[in-house]
Write a protein that holds these residues in place. Structure first.
Motif, short mmCIF file in Angstrom:
data_model
loop_
_atom_site.label_atom_id
_atom_site.label_comp_id
_atom_site.label_asym_id
_atom_site.label_seq_id
_atom_site.Cartn_x
_atom_site.Cartn_y
_atom_site.Cartn_z
N GLN A 3 7.49 1.32 6.42
CA GLN A 3 6.70 0.19 6.91
C GLN A 3 5.82 -0.33 5.79
O GLN A 3 5.24 0.44 5.02
CB GLN A 3 5.82 0.61 8.09
CG GLN A 3 6.59 0.99 9.34
CD GLN A 3 7.17 2.39 9.27
OE1 GLN A 3 6.50 3.33 8.86
NE2 GLN A 3 8.43 2.54 9.68
N LEU A 4 5.73 -1.65 5.69
CA LEU A 4 4.92 -2.30 4.67
C LEU A 4 3.86 -3.15 5.34
O LEU A 4 4.18 -3.97 6.21
CB LEU A 4 5.80 -3.17 3.78
CG LEU A 4 6.94 -2.47 3.05
CD1 LEU A 4 7.79 -3.48 2.29
CD2 LEU A 4 6.40 -1.42 2.09
N VAL A 5 2.63 -2.97 4.93
CA VAL A 5 1.51 -3.75 5.48
C VAL A 5 0.86 -4.51 4.34
O VAL A 5 0.33 -3.91 3.40
CB VAL A 5 0.48 -2.85 6.18
CG1 VAL A 5 -0.68 -3.69 6.68
CG2 VAL A 5 1.14 -2.10 7.33
N GLU A 6 0.91 -5.83 4.43
CA GLU A 6 0.36 -6.70 3.40
C GLU A 6 -1.01 -7.21 3.82
O GLU A 6 -1.29 -7.36 5.00
CB GLU A 6 1.29 -7.88 3.17
CG GLU A 6 2.68 -7.47 2.75
CD GLU A 6 3.70 -8.57 2.98
OE1 GLU A 6 4.81 -8.47 2.47
OE2 GLU A 6 3.36 -9.53 3.69
N CYS A 22 -0.18 -4.37 -0.76
CA CYS A 22 0.91 -3.98 0.13
C CYS A 22 0.99 -2.46 0.12
O CYS A 22 1.28 -1.85 -0.91
CB CYS A 22 2.23 -4.58 -0.34
SG CYS A 22 3.68 -3.99 0.58
N ALA A 23 0.74 -1.88 1.28
CA ALA A 23 0.78 -0.43 1.42
C ALA A 23 2.02 0.01 2.17
O ALA A 23 2.34 -0.53 3.24
CB ALA A 23 -0.46 0.06 2.16
N ALA A 24 2.73 0.97 1.60
CA ALA A 24 3.95 1.49 2.22
C ALA A 24 3.66 2.80 2.93
O ALA A 24 2.89 3.63 2.43
CB ALA A 24 5.03 1.70 1.17
N SER A 25 4.27 2.98 4.09
CA SER A 25 4.12 4.23 4.83
C SER A 25 5.44 4.54 5.55
O SER A 25 6.33 3.71 5.62
CB SER A 25 2.98 4.13 5.84
OG SER A 25 3.24 3.10 6.78
N GLY A 26 5.53 5.75 6.08
CA GLY A 26 6.73 6.13 6.80
C GLY A 26 7.57 7.11 6.00
O GLY A 26 7.04 7.94 5.26
N PRO A 33 12.01 -0.07 -7.35
CA PRO A 33 10.72 -0.60 -7.76
C PRO A 33 9.93 -1.15 -6.57
O PRO A 33 10.37 -1.03 -5.43
CB PRO A 33 11.13 -1.74 -8.69
CG PRO A 33 12.39 -2.26 -8.08
CD PRO A 33 13.09 -1.04 -7.53
N MET A 34 8.79 -1.75 -6.88
CA MET A 34 7.98 -2.47 -5.91
C MET A 34 7.77 -3.88 -6.46
O MET A 34 7.64 -4.04 -7.67
CB MET A 34 6.62 -1.80 -5.67
CG MET A 34 6.73 -0.34 -5.25
SD MET A 34 5.11 0.42 -4.96
CE MET A 34 4.79 -0.13 -3.27
N LYS A 75 -0.91 6.24 -3.68
CA LYS A 75 -1.18 5.55 -2.42
C LYS A 75 0.02 4.73 -1.94
O LYS A 75 -0.06 4.07 -0.90
CB LYS A 75 -2.38 4.63 -2.57
CG LYS A 75 -3.68 5.34 -2.86
CD LYS A 75 -4.84 4.36 -2.97
CE LYS A 75 -6.15 5.07 -3.23
NZ LYS A 75 -7.29 4.12 -3.34
N ASN A 76 1.12 4.74 -2.71
CA ASN A 76 2.29 3.93 -2.36
C ASN A 76 1.91 2.48 -2.08
O ASN A 76 2.33 1.88 -1.09
CB ASN A 76 3.03 4.53 -1.16
CG ASN A 76 3.67 5.84 -1.49
OD1 ASN A 76 4.37 5.99 -2.48
ND2 ASN A 76 3.42 6.85 -0.64
N THR A 77 1.10 1.96 -2.96
CA THR A 77 0.56 0.61 -2.78
C THR A 77 0.84 -0.22 -4.03
O THR A 77 0.70 0.27 -5.15
CB THR A 77 -0.94 0.66 -2.51
OG1 THR A 77 -1.18 1.42 -1.31
CG2 THR A 77 -1.51 -0.74 -2.33
N VAL A 78 1.20 -1.47 -3.80
CA VAL A 78 1.40 -2.41 -4.90
C VAL A 78 0.44 -3.58 -4.72
O VAL A 78 0.14 -3.98 -3.59
CB VAL A 78 2.87 -2.91 -4.96
CG1 VAL A 78 3.26 -3.66 -3.68
CG2 VAL A 78 3.13 -3.75 -6.19
N TYR A 79 -0.05 -4.08 -5.84
CA TYR A 79 -1.03 -5.17 -5.83
C TYR A 79 -0.49 -6.35 -6.63
O TYR A 79 0.32 -6.19 -7.54
CB TYR A 79 -2.35 -4.70 -6.46
CG TYR A 79 -2.91 -3.46 -5.84
CD1 TYR A 79 -2.65 -2.21 -6.41
CD2 TYR A 79 -3.71 -3.51 -4.70
CE1 TYR A 79 -3.16 -1.04 -5.86
CE2 TYR A 79 -4.23 -2.35 -4.14
CZ TYR A 79 -3.94 -1.13 -4.72
OH TYR A 79 -4.45 0.02 -4.16
#
Length: 115
Positions: A3-6, A22-26, A33-34, A75-79
């Motif tokens: 799941q991706l939450v922007e 954008c944070a990835a979870s699951g 890549p991201m 944090k599995n997050t891309v900015y």
């Protein structure tokens, strides 16, 4: 499933700045890549920027020198830091990641550059 939450979109004046997250979870497995894509009204979705797990980056020519992509692997997050925004940057921005050879998309966040 991933799941991706922007977050971070909005309305900004020309020349202004915004930062998208954008944070990835699951069921995450070595996300690489991201990246960020965007789609303006009446246009096809286009790549904006991409970053590998090791930190290598690539940008569309239209945003080079103005946008910066970064990621926090812990944090599995891309900015996406967007500076000197132009009216032509107006679009829905989508986060995109690849995990275990499967591509996932975020729901999209609207960026509007207008005075």
């Amino acid at each position: 499933q991933v799941q991706l939450v922007e977050s971070g979109g909005g309305l900004v004046q020309p020349g202004g700045s915004l930062r998208l997250s954008c944070a990835a979870s699951g069921s995450i497995f070595s996300i690489n890549p991201m990246g960020w894509y965007r789609q303006a009204p009446g246009k096809e979705r286009e790549l904006v920027a991409v970053i590998t797990r090791g930190g290598s980056t690539s940008y569309a020519d239209s945003v080079k020198g103005r946008f910066t992509i970064s990621r926090d692997n812990a944090k599995n997050t891309v900015y996406l830091q967007m500076n000197t925004l132009k009216r032509e940057d107006t679009a829905v921005y989508y986060c995109n990641v690849v995990s275990a050879s499967v591509r996932y998309w975020g729901q999209g966040t609207q960026v509007t550059v207008s005075s």
